[in-house]
Scaffold this motif. Structure first.
Motif, PDB file in Angstrom:
ATOM      1  N   MET A 137      15.661  -0.705  -4.965  1.00 57.39           N
ATOM      2  CA  MET A 137      15.072  -1.801  -5.739  1.00 57.39           C
ATOM      3  C   MET A 137      16.116  -2.848  -6.116  1.00 57.39           C
ATOM      4  O   MET A 137      15.887  -4.052  -5.999  1.00 57.39           O
ATOM      5  N   GLU A 138      17.289  -2.385  -6.566  1.00 54.74           N
ATOM      6  CA  GLU A 138      18.324  -3.319  -7.000  1.00 54.74           C
ATOM      7  C   GLU A 138      18.839  -4.152  -5.834  1.00 54.74           C
ATOM      8  O   GLU A 138      19.057  -5.360  -5.973  1.00 54.74           O
ATOM      9  N   ALA A 139      19.040  -3.520  -4.682  1.00 52.43           N
ATOM     10  CA  ALA A 139      19.540  -4.261  -3.522  1.00 52.43           C
ATOM     11  C   ALA A 139      18.527  -5.298  -3.056  1.00 52.43           C
ATOM     12  O   ALA A 139      18.896  -6.435  -2.715  1.00 52.43           O
TER      13      ALA A 139
ATOM     14  N   ALA B 294       0.828  -1.215   0.000  1.00 48.28           N
ATOM     15  CA  ALA B 294       0.000   0.000   0.000  1.00 48.28           C
ATOM     16  C   ALA B 294       0.857   1.258   0.000  1.00 48.28           C
ATOM     17  O   ALA B 294       0.339   2.357  -0.211  1.00 48.28           O
ATOM     18  N   ARG B 295       2.150   1.116   0.241  1.00 49.97           N
ATOM     19  CA  ARG B 295       3.098   2.231   0.166  1.00 49.97           C
ATOM     20  C   ARG B 295       3.735   2.233  -1.218  1.00 49.97           C
ATOM     21  O   ARG B 295       3.912   1.180  -1.843  1.00 49.97           O
ATOM     22  N   PRO B 296       4.108   3.421  -1.719  1.00 49.53           N
ATOM     23  CA  PRO B 296       4.684   3.489  -3.074  1.00 49.53           C
ATOM     24  C   PRO B 296       5.926   2.622  -3.262  1.00 49.53           C
ATOM     25  O   PRO B 296       6.087   1.988  -4.301  1.00 49.53           O
ATOM     26  N   LEU B 297       6.796   2.566  -2.254  1.00 53.69           N
ATOM     27  CA  LEU B 297       8.030   1.799  -2.410  1.00 53.69           C
ATOM     28  C   LEU B 297       7.736   0.302  -2.479  1.00 53.69           C
ATOM     29  O   LEU B 297       8.326  -0.420  -3.296  1.00 53.69           O
ATOM     30  N   GLY B 298       6.812  -0.175  -1.648  1.00 49.65           N
ATOM     31  CA  GLY B 298       6.450  -1.587  -1.685  1.00 49.65           C
ATOM     32  C   GLY B 298       5.775  -1.971  -2.985  1.00 49.65           C
ATOM     33  O   GLY B 298       6.052  -3.034  -3.562  1.00 49.65           O
ATOM     34  N   ALA B 299       4.874  -1.099  -3.465  1.00 53.78           N
ATOM     35  CA  ALA B 299       4.195  -1.373  -4.739  1.00 53.78           C
ATOM     36  C   ALA B 299       5.193  -1.396  -5.889  1.00 53.78           C
ATOM     37  O   ALA B 299       5.109  -2.251  -6.787  1.00 53.78           O
ATOM     38  N   ARG B 300       6.151  -0.487  -5.861  1.00 49.56           N
ATOM     39  CA  ARG B 300       7.144  -0.447  -6.939  1.00 49.56           C
ATOM     40  C   ARG B 300       7.992  -1.717  -6.935  1.00 49.56           C
ATOM     41  O   ARG B 300       8.296  -2.273  -7.997  1.00 49.56           O
TER      42      ARG B 300
END
Length: 365
Positions: free
Chosen positions: A215-217, A11-17
């Motif tokens: 994201m890469e890590a 539900a957070r932008p970083l998790g969705a991405r």
């Protein structure tokens, strides 16, 4: 069919991405995004399952989808949850939610890999801290509250899980302050203020990591280990180099107001009350003493090298947020004009001075 990856906190932008990103990784056959609230947008080829990690039902999700890799991103430093609620609701999700998720993973025989999104805030910020923290350096002063204390508790529960399930590869990624379009953090909110209050007499050193590198890590930690690299362990993740807060303010075009610490505490409470910035005690200690971590362990063991330095991450953040009250280019031109009017030796331009500082930062990084 490939691996089945479960991602919490979509539900957070970083998790969705991340849910969208990891679905494109080779060897991943299915991605299940989990949250108590709907994601802000589509998850691409990932599947959304509405489930609260604070409830035992998360165990049924693991079993029904035969999940083998869990990436826990439902750990947050902001004072609000996606569905509303204050600090109490955030702490409950961070700590109680993690406990429930780990209990479910312990009972799920299909789970073979666990990745935890943590933070370098676990080291704290204190006046007698070492110049650089590595993964084995103990905190001189443990965080007394807020997100940092949540992260310390979470990592303790994760270590207990690793002892009970030695067959599961457990990776803890301690991220420096994340800046970028998908970043939600107290420091990002602070840097977005038109004027930055600073602690009088202090110029802390800071590190950042771009959300692209996050994201890469995470993808690297969730993947099967490559030859010569081990995915399990605890790793600091940060962009190369450091920047003092004064340089950050100049590059963002934000004027600073040096203020006595008691006054910042009072004013920070007012800003927190209206939702503009979170001046928690943890945040104030960071703005006073700073924090720098070593990243060599991640490079040598995890095989991760960030694509952006700390300075480049801040530059990208400045472009995304827009120019501040004092755009750096115009400020540099004004300084150059003023310097040419002064008698005596020629003064190097602000642009040249900035280039020299960049070279020094790259060398130190």
């Amino acid at each position: 069919m490939g691996k089945v990856v479960l991602v919490t906190g979509v539900a957070r932008p970083l998790g969705a991405r991340f849910a969208r990103r990891v679905r494109r990784e080779p060897g991943v056959g299915r991605v299940v995004g989990v949250d108590a609230h709907p994601p802000p947008g589509p998850l691409g080829d990932a599947e959304f399952v509405r489930a609260d990690i604070r409830q035992p039902a998360i165990g049924k999700v693991l079993a029904e989808h035969a999940v083998d890799t869990v990436v826990h991103m439902d750990l947050h430093g902001t004072g609000l949850t996606p569905g509303g609620g204050g600090r109490g609701a955030v702490k409950e999700t961070n700590v109680i939610g993690t406990m429930q998720l780990l209990g479910a993973c312990q009972k799920a025989p299909s789970v073979s890999r666990l990745v935890i999104k943590s933070t370098t805030s676990v080291y704290g910020s204190a006046p007698r801290d070492p110049a650089v923290f590595d993964e084995a350096t103990p905190a001189r002063s443990l965080p007394g509250g807020g997100f940092a204390k949540d992260a310390v508790e979470v990592e303790g529960y994760v270590r207990g899980f690793a002892r009970r399930r030695p067959d599961v590869a457990v990776t803890v990624l301690r991220f420096a302050h994340i800046l970028g379009p998908a970043a939600e953090s107290p420091l990002a909110a602070y840097f977005s203020l038109p004027v930055l209050p600073t602690v009088l007499g202090y110029d802390p050193r800071l590190q950042f990591v771009h959300d692209d590198d996050v994201m890469e890590a995470l993808c690297l930690a969730a993947a099967e280990p490559r030859a010569g690299f081990l995915n399990a362990g605890t790793f600091n993740i940060a962009g190369g180099g450091v920047l003092p807060l004064s340089q950050c303010a100049r590059r963002l075009g934000r004027p600073t107001v040096p203020t006595l610490l008691p006054a910042i505490r009072w004013g920070g409470g007012a800003l927190r009350a209206v939702g503009l910035a979170d001046f928690s005690p943890e945040q104030l200690r960071l703005l006073t003493h700073g924090r720098v971590v070593a990243t060599g362990h991640a490079r040598e063991v995890l095989g991760f090298t960030p694509g952006r330095t700390t300075a480049q991450t801040l530059e990208a953040f400045a472009r995304y947020r827009g120019p501040g009250v004092l755009p750096p280019a115009k400020l540099a031109q004004a300084v150059d004009r003023f310097a040419r009017l002064l008698p005596g030796k020629p003064v190097p331009s602000a642009q040249a001075a900035g280039a020299g500082y960049e070279k020094e930062v790259r060398r130190d990084g």
